[in-house]
Design a protein around this motif. Structure first.
Motif, PDB file in Angstrom:
ATOM      1  N   GLU A 171      -3.356   8.746   0.970  1.00 33.43           N
ATOM      2  CA  GLU A 171      -3.179   7.532   1.761  1.00 33.43           C
ATOM      3  C   GLU A 171      -4.444   7.193   2.549  1.00 33.43           C
ATOM      4  O   GLU A 171      -4.909   6.044   2.553  1.00 33.43           O
ATOM      5  CB  GLU A 171      -1.994   7.714   2.708  1.00 33.43           C
ATOM      6  N   GLU A 196       0.796  -1.221   0.000  1.00 31.87           N
ATOM      7  CA  GLU A 196       0.000   0.000   0.000  1.00 31.87           C
ATOM      8  C   GLU A 196       0.837   1.284   0.000  1.00 31.87           C
ATOM      9  O   GLU A 196       0.509   2.228  -0.717  1.00 31.87           O
ATOM     10  CB  GLU A 196      -0.949  -0.004   1.202  1.00 31.87           C
ATOM     11  N   PRO A 197       1.935   1.360   0.776  1.00 34.67           N
ATOM     12  CA  PRO A 197       2.720   2.600   0.764  1.00 34.67           C
ATOM     13  C   PRO A 197       3.226   2.973  -0.628  1.00 34.67           C
ATOM     14  O   PRO A 197       3.160   4.139  -1.027  1.00 34.67           O
ATOM     15  CB  PRO A 197       3.874   2.297   1.720  1.00 34.67           C
ATOM     16  N   ARG A 200      -0.053  13.862   0.104  1.00 34.39           N
ATOM     17  CA  ARG A 200       0.112  12.419   0.150  1.00 34.39           C
ATOM     18  C   ARG A 200      -0.690  11.789   1.280  1.00 34.39           C
ATOM     19  O   ARG A 200      -1.290  10.715   1.106  1.00 34.39           O
ATOM     20  CB  ARG A 200       1.597  12.057   0.300  1.00 34.39           C
ATOM     21  N   HIS A 201      -0.717  12.444   2.457  1.00 35.27           N
ATOM     22  CA  HIS A 201      -1.381  11.815   3.595  1.00 35.27           C
ATOM     23  C   HIS A 201      -2.876  11.655   3.353  1.00 35.27           C
ATOM     24  O   HIS A 201      -3.494  10.693   3.836  1.00 35.27           O
ATOM     25  CB  HIS A 201      -1.109  12.612   4.881  1.00 35.27           C
ATOM     26  N   VAL A 228       0.424   4.245  -2.785  1.00 36.56           N
ATOM     27  CA  VAL A 228       0.140   5.650  -2.461  1.00 36.56           C
ATOM     28  C   VAL A 228       1.184   6.559  -3.094  1.00 36.56           C
ATOM     29  O   VAL A 228       0.855   7.603  -3.663  1.00 36.56           O
ATOM     30  CB  VAL A 228       0.095   5.856  -0.938  1.00 36.56           C
TER      31      VAL A 228
END
Length: 693
Positions: free
Chosen positions: A390, A276-277, A386-387, A280
């Motif tokens: 995510e 997942e990281p 980005r956060h 993202v």
């Protein structure tokens, strides 16, 4: 250090492509200490560094350099040599030659042999320079110590490791000079940066990019190898290079569409691998490229307007793109009986537009104003965060149903939610709204060209409000079936016409006005060209620019435009006729002083200041805002005779109406049009009726 060398002696420097034997010569050891860092860097590269000195002991910083040769002058013992010394050297020099570096080197055959075998000699200090001039053979390669600074701390493990720790502690504290020095050092690495450290350089480039230091970020990325066996990593590296190049150039770059396609494929591949990281990372980068403001915000065209289906095809066709727009279950009971009367208002990135709506809602119910857009990570504009990508992806995958319980609790306690602007705060509010709470979201202009409308779960939005018909056409084309369960409305901005003063000052018919002018998208250069054409026939024309001047920022095209504007404003044909007025909350005096209001923007969806000026009887001259012109633009909001396409058409309209009775009639017509089309009370009532259930 300034050094004068015979060009025959100074004919080369230390190589950055092959290893060499480098001899560093000084009279005293303490002269070597300041060069400890670059000398260790030379050794880290692979050069053999030999320290040669006459007196003293090198300091601890030089301890890693173990190849040393102190000069040791000795007596010449062979009779033939002694005879030559007596015959060729004055007796006064026999002892002095042993204490001075030149003489000591002459009397030390091993030191002369070390110097003779050197590929590069670095003389440190005046005495060492005399040795180089007197004793080195013609053609010897001599390096000025001052040229070695770039080799400082070239031990990449140490240098990059230190940098990695600095970024981990606080990316915002990364020093530009520190990175610039590192770039100098990396440029000397013939073998390139170790693969395990290249990810760190991507992080460094990202920090610099976010700061607007595009050239340095681009230089850092030159040390990143795109070609790797990992297709996800390869897409990320290529994507970063294209993103930084776009920001640095202020324009689209060759290969940007291919980079986006590779990134969305990489995101999908990472999702398949449950990584997942990195999914993202790839999605965030793809969105940053697709919705880069240089492509949409300030030019005269946008691919999102001209051909959205082609432009967004790879994103829409990807799994990650579908997930980030997918409906997800909401938290909360959905029972309205437990809620108190009231509305939660999120005023968004530019809260002044929500102020009239807040006022209208306050007359009907209790209003709770959210401060989310003012919090770190949610405010500051429309750039991709980005956060939030995510969190939205985690929510779509069922792994993070409610990231912010404070918002959930707020929305559970009110009867409705109103969100102004589709921005980061809007995404967070929609993600966290309680089930069953009616939510109204209003879009203005640039937010329709940003990434956020493509991340919002529109099944949670009851009403979508657009401030003009061109904006409705754009957003419905972009979102399509995603709006299936959302009611779409066109409601103009709320303009309080009752507060507008219509009196005019003496001389107003020769004064042009622009309000909120200092942005590339407002295109004040167009206004200067209009002014210049009018002044060419009549010198009494003036242009008043009201609002804050250009702000320093990281957008390259905006910086270039500001410089171009200042150069044009300083030219003789207009410089005496432009009046700059700073930011003010009181525009009425400037409306009273002006006969014509110019809207020269490249992109507007409504034009609140323009409508207020027209309501005050200031005659409008409206450019057909180029970005939205294919959707109807200004002509869909205003009478045909208000709208122009070129500078010449603007000048012709102004000349035609510059005298009475033509100006007075145009002024009255403008007030009537505004009263008929943009009644503020009707707009406020329509919005309140949508927001409150």
């Amino acid at each position: 250090m300034a050094v004068s060398w015979d060009p025959a002696v100074l004919d080369g420097v230390v190589s950055a492509t092959r290893r060499q034997r480098v001899v560093v010569l000084a009279e005293t050891a303490d002269e070597l200490d300041p060069l400890a860092e670059p000398l260790r860097g030379l050794a880290a590269f692979g050069h053999q560094v030999v320290l040669v000195w006459l007196r003293g002991t090198p300091g601890p910083a030089l301890a890693p350099l173990t190849t040393r040769r102190p000069v040791a002058p000795g007596p010449i013992r062979r009779p033939a040599g002694l005879v030559r010394q007596l015959a060729t050297t004055p007796p006064a020099h026999w002892w002095g030659d042993r204490t001075g570096l030149v003489g000591a080197v002459r009397l030390d055959p091993r030191t002369r042999r070390v110097l003779g075998r050197a590929e590069v000699v670095v003389p440190v200090g005046e005495a060492a320079r005399r040795v180089a001039v007197a004793l080195l053979p013609a053609g010897a390669r001599v390096a000025d110590p001052g040229t070695l600074h770039g080799w400082s701390l070239l031990d990449t493990v140490t240098a990059l490791g230190t940098l990695e720790q600095e970024i981990a502690d606080d990316p915002g504290e990364l020093e530009t000079d520190r990175v610039a020095t590192l770039v100098d050092q990396l440029g000397l690495l013939a073998g390139g940066v170790p693969p395990e450290r290249q990810g760190l350089l991507l992080t460094v480039a990202g920090v610099l990019h976010d700061r607007g230091e595009f050239e340095l970020a681009a230089t850092v990325l030159t040390f990143v190898d795109e070609h790797t066996g990992d297709p996800v990593e390869q897409a990320l590296r290529r994507g970063w290079k294209v993103l930084v190049a776009t920001s640095a150039a202020g324009a689209r770059q060759p290969g940007d569409a291919a980079a986006v396609t590779a990134l969305v494929r990489a995101a999908d591949r990472a999702l398949e691998d449950d990584d997942e990281p990195r999914a993202v990372d790839a999605a965030h980068l793809a969105l940053s490229l697709l919705f880069h403001r240089e492509l949409h915000a300030d030019g005269t065209t946008s691919p999102l307007v001209e051909d959205p289906d082609t432009f967004l095809a790879s994103w829409r066709g990807s799994r990650v793109g579908r997930l980030l727009a997918a409906p997800t279950p909401q938290e909360g009971t959905g029972r309205r009986a437990a809620r108190r009367a009231g509305v939660l208002v999120e005023p968004g990135a530019w809260p002044r537009f929500a102020a009239p709506v807040l006022e209208a809602l306050t007359r009907r119910t209790e209003v709770v104003e959210s401060d989310l857009a003012r919090r770190s990570g949610y405010g500051g504009g429309l750039s991709v965060r980005r956060h939030l990508v995510e969190q939205r992806l985690a929510q779509a995958l069922g792994r993070l149903p409610v990231p912010r319980y404070d918002l959930l609790e707020q929305t559970e306690q009110v009867e409705a939610v109103f969100v102004d602007w589709a921005d980061p705060a809007a995404l967070a509010t929609v993600m966290n709204a309680a089930a069953g709470v009616p939510l109204t979201l209003r879009i203005h202009s640039m937010d329709a060209l940003s990434c956020w409308i493509h991340l919002i779960d529109w099944s949670r939005v009851t009403h979508l409000v657009l401030v003009s018909e061109p904006l409705r056409l754009l957003v419905t084309r972009l979102l399509g079936a995603a709006l299936e369960h959302t009611q779409v409305h066109v409601v103009p901005n709320v303009v309080d016409l009752a507060r507008v003063v219509t009196e005019k000052d003496e001389g107003h018919r020769r004064r042009l006005l622009m309000v909120g002018w200092a942005q590339q998208v407002k295109d004040p250069l167009f206004a200067l060209d209009v002014l210049a054409a009018l002044l060419a026939e009549e010198p009494s024309w003036r242009l008043r620019l009201v609002g804050a001047d250009f702000l320093p920022g990281s957008v390259r095209s905006q910086q270039d435009y500001a410089r171009a504007f200042r150069r044009r404003m300083a030219e003789p044909d207009v410089r005496h006729a432009v009046e700059l007025v700073g930011y003010t909350d009181t525009v009425a005096p400037h409306l009273a002083a002006s006969g014509f209001v110019l809207s020269t923007s490249r992109r507007e969806s409504f034009g609140v200041g323009l409508v207020e000026a027209a309501a005050a009887g200031t005659v409008p001259v409206v450019r057909d805002w180029p970005i939205f012109a294919p959707l109807g633009g200004a002509r869909s909001l205003f009478p045909e005779d208000w709208v122009v396409d070129t500078v010449d058409e603007a000048v012709a309209r102004i000349r035609e109406l510059a005298e009475d009775p033509a100006w007075s009639q145009a002024s009255r017509d403008a007030r009537q049009v505004v009263a008929r089309r943009f009644d503020g009370e009707q707009a406020a009532d329509a919005l309140v009726a949508l927001v409150l259930p």
